[in-house]
Design a protein around this motif. Structure first.
Motif, PDB file in Angstrom:
ATOM      1  N   LEU A  32       1.099  -1.460   0.268  1.00  0.00           N
ATOM      2  CA  LEU A  32      -0.048  -0.560   0.274  1.00  0.00           C
ATOM      3  C   LEU A  32       1.458   1.595   0.200  1.00  0.00           C
ATOM      4  O   LEU A  32       1.382   1.529   1.091  1.00  0.00           O
ATOM      5  N   ASP A  33       0.413   2.395  -0.953  1.00  0.00           N
ATOM      6  CA  ASP A  33       1.763   3.389  -1.416  1.00  0.00           C
ATOM      7  C   ASP A  33       2.618   3.201  -0.756  1.00  0.00           C
ATOM      8  O   ASP A  33       3.733   4.308  -0.366  1.00  0.00           O
ATOM      9  N   GLY A  34       3.525   2.043  -1.379  1.00  0.00           N
ATOM     10  CA  GLY A  34       4.924   1.619  -1.349  1.00  0.00           C
ATOM     11  C   GLY A  34       5.642   1.064  -0.041  1.00  0.00           C
ATOM     12  O   GLY A  34       7.236   0.657   0.020  1.00  0.00           O
ATOM     13  N   ALA A  35       4.555   1.160   0.681  1.00  0.00           N
ATOM     14  CA  ALA A  35       5.166  -0.256   2.403  1.00  0.00           C
ATOM     15  C   ALA A  35       3.873  -1.267   2.132  1.00  0.00           C
ATOM     16  O   ALA A  35       2.908  -1.069   1.889  1.00  0.00           O
ATOM     17  N   TRP A  36       4.885  -1.850   2.722  1.00  0.00           N
ATOM     18  CA  TRP A  36       4.039  -3.474   2.988  1.00  0.00           C
ATOM     19  C   TRP A  36       2.898  -3.723   4.313  1.00  0.00           C
ATOM     20  O   TRP A  36       3.542  -2.065   5.625  1.00  0.00           O
ATOM     21  N   GLN A  37       1.751  -3.285   4.363  1.00  0.00           N
ATOM     22  CA  GLN A  37       1.091  -3.822   5.562  1.00  0.00           C
ATOM     23  C   GLN A  37       0.471  -5.064   6.154  1.00  0.00           C
ATOM     24  O   GLN A  37       0.538  -5.810   4.462  1.00  0.00           O
ATOM     25  N   PRO A  38       0.335  -5.221   7.593  1.00  0.00           N
ATOM     26  CA  PRO A  38       0.231  -6.817   7.399  1.00  0.00           C
ATOM     27  C   PRO A  38      -1.852  -7.107   7.616  1.00  0.00           C
ATOM     28  O   PRO A  38      -2.423  -6.158   7.143  1.00  0.00           O
ATOM     29  N   LEU A  39      -1.700  -8.241   6.720  1.00  0.00           N
ATOM     30  CA  LEU A  39      -2.888  -8.681   6.831  1.00  0.00           C
ATOM     31  C   LEU A  39      -3.878  -9.541   7.811  1.00  0.00           C
ATOM     32  O   LEU A  39      -2.759  -9.474   8.645  1.00  0.00           O
ATOM     33  N   GLU A  40      -4.538  -9.047   8.169  1.00  0.00           N
ATOM     34  CA  GLU A  40      -5.747  -9.643   8.982  1.00  0.00           C
ATOM     35  C   GLU A  40      -5.509 -11.001   9.218  1.00  0.00           C
ATOM     36  O   GLU A  40      -6.226 -10.960   8.065  1.00  0.00           O
ATOM     37  N   ARG A  41      -5.582 -11.932   9.850  1.00  0.00           N
ATOM     38  CA  ARG A  41      -5.696 -13.409   8.836  1.00  0.00           C
ATOM     39  C   ARG A  41      -6.578 -13.868  10.766  1.00  0.00           C
ATOM     40  O   ARG A  41      -6.245 -14.506  11.626  1.00  0.00           O
TER      41      ARG A  41
END
Length: 201
Positions: A32-41
């Motif tokens: 997202l916008d060039g950065a990694w975001q954690p997924l909710e699992r």
């Protein structure tokens, strides 16, 4: 004292987003916008009538909503593409509270105004009448404002926050009528305005 009726608006309140994930087989993050975001699992266990586990499924969520592996038209895909869904029905609302509050209204306008404060989905054309003889209609619910003129029939770029909804249509722009000169109102599961609020659902 008000009486009311409602029908579906037929307004498009869902969008799909093509997501970029760190691992197509077992993702843990999305771009997202060039950065990694954690997924909710979340792991959901399915149980039979006797309570025994009969299967399990791992669900993934971005900030927009649920995500699954699929192609652009919604069919499951084995090529590692992931798509998330944003849908007004999956987001918090207080529909029950809104109806409880609206039940105390004395006029048709008050009924629709009270309902609008907490009612989010599904979007409905709500008609009301009061003892004073006033009739009214409003498309009540949540109508997302998209970043462009495209509707929910396109898959948006999930890697950009610029693809996200900009908020909701303000209440004064909802299709509505109070005490119309023609003396009647009608609704039958149709788009309430032309041109439509959004693309066809």
């Amino acid at each position: 004292m008000c009486i009311r009726d409602s029908t579906n608006t037929g307004v498009d309140v869902t969008d799909y987003y093509a997501e970029t994930v760190d691992d197509p087989a077992r993702p843990t993050r999305y771009r997202l916008d060039g950065a990694w975001q954690p997924l909710e699992r979340r792991v959901e266990v399915y149980r039979g009538k006797d309570g025994a586990a009969v299967g399990a499924d791992t669900l993934y969520f971005t900030h927009r909503g649920p995500m699954r592996r699929q192609n652009a038209v919604g069919a499951p895909s084995a090529d590692g593409r992931w798509t998330s869904l944003r849908w007004t029905v999956l987001e918090p609302g207080d529909e029950l509270g809104a109806f409880r509050d609206a039940a105390r209204a004395a006029t048709a306008r008050d009924f629709l105004d009270r309902l609008a404060r907490g009612y989010r989905s599904p979007a409905q054309n709500v008609l009301a009448a009061d003892r004073g003889g006033t009739i009214a209609i409003r498309s009540t619910g949540r109508f997302p404002v998209r970043p462009d003129s495209l509707g929910g029939d396109v898959v948006r770029d999930g890697a950009l926050r610029a693809s996200d909804w900009r908020g909701d249509l303000p209440l004064d722009r909802y299709p509505q009528a109070f005490a119309p000169a023609q003396g009647f109102l009608a609704s039958a599961n149709q788009q309430p305005v032309d041109p439509r609020l959004t693309h066809d659902y």
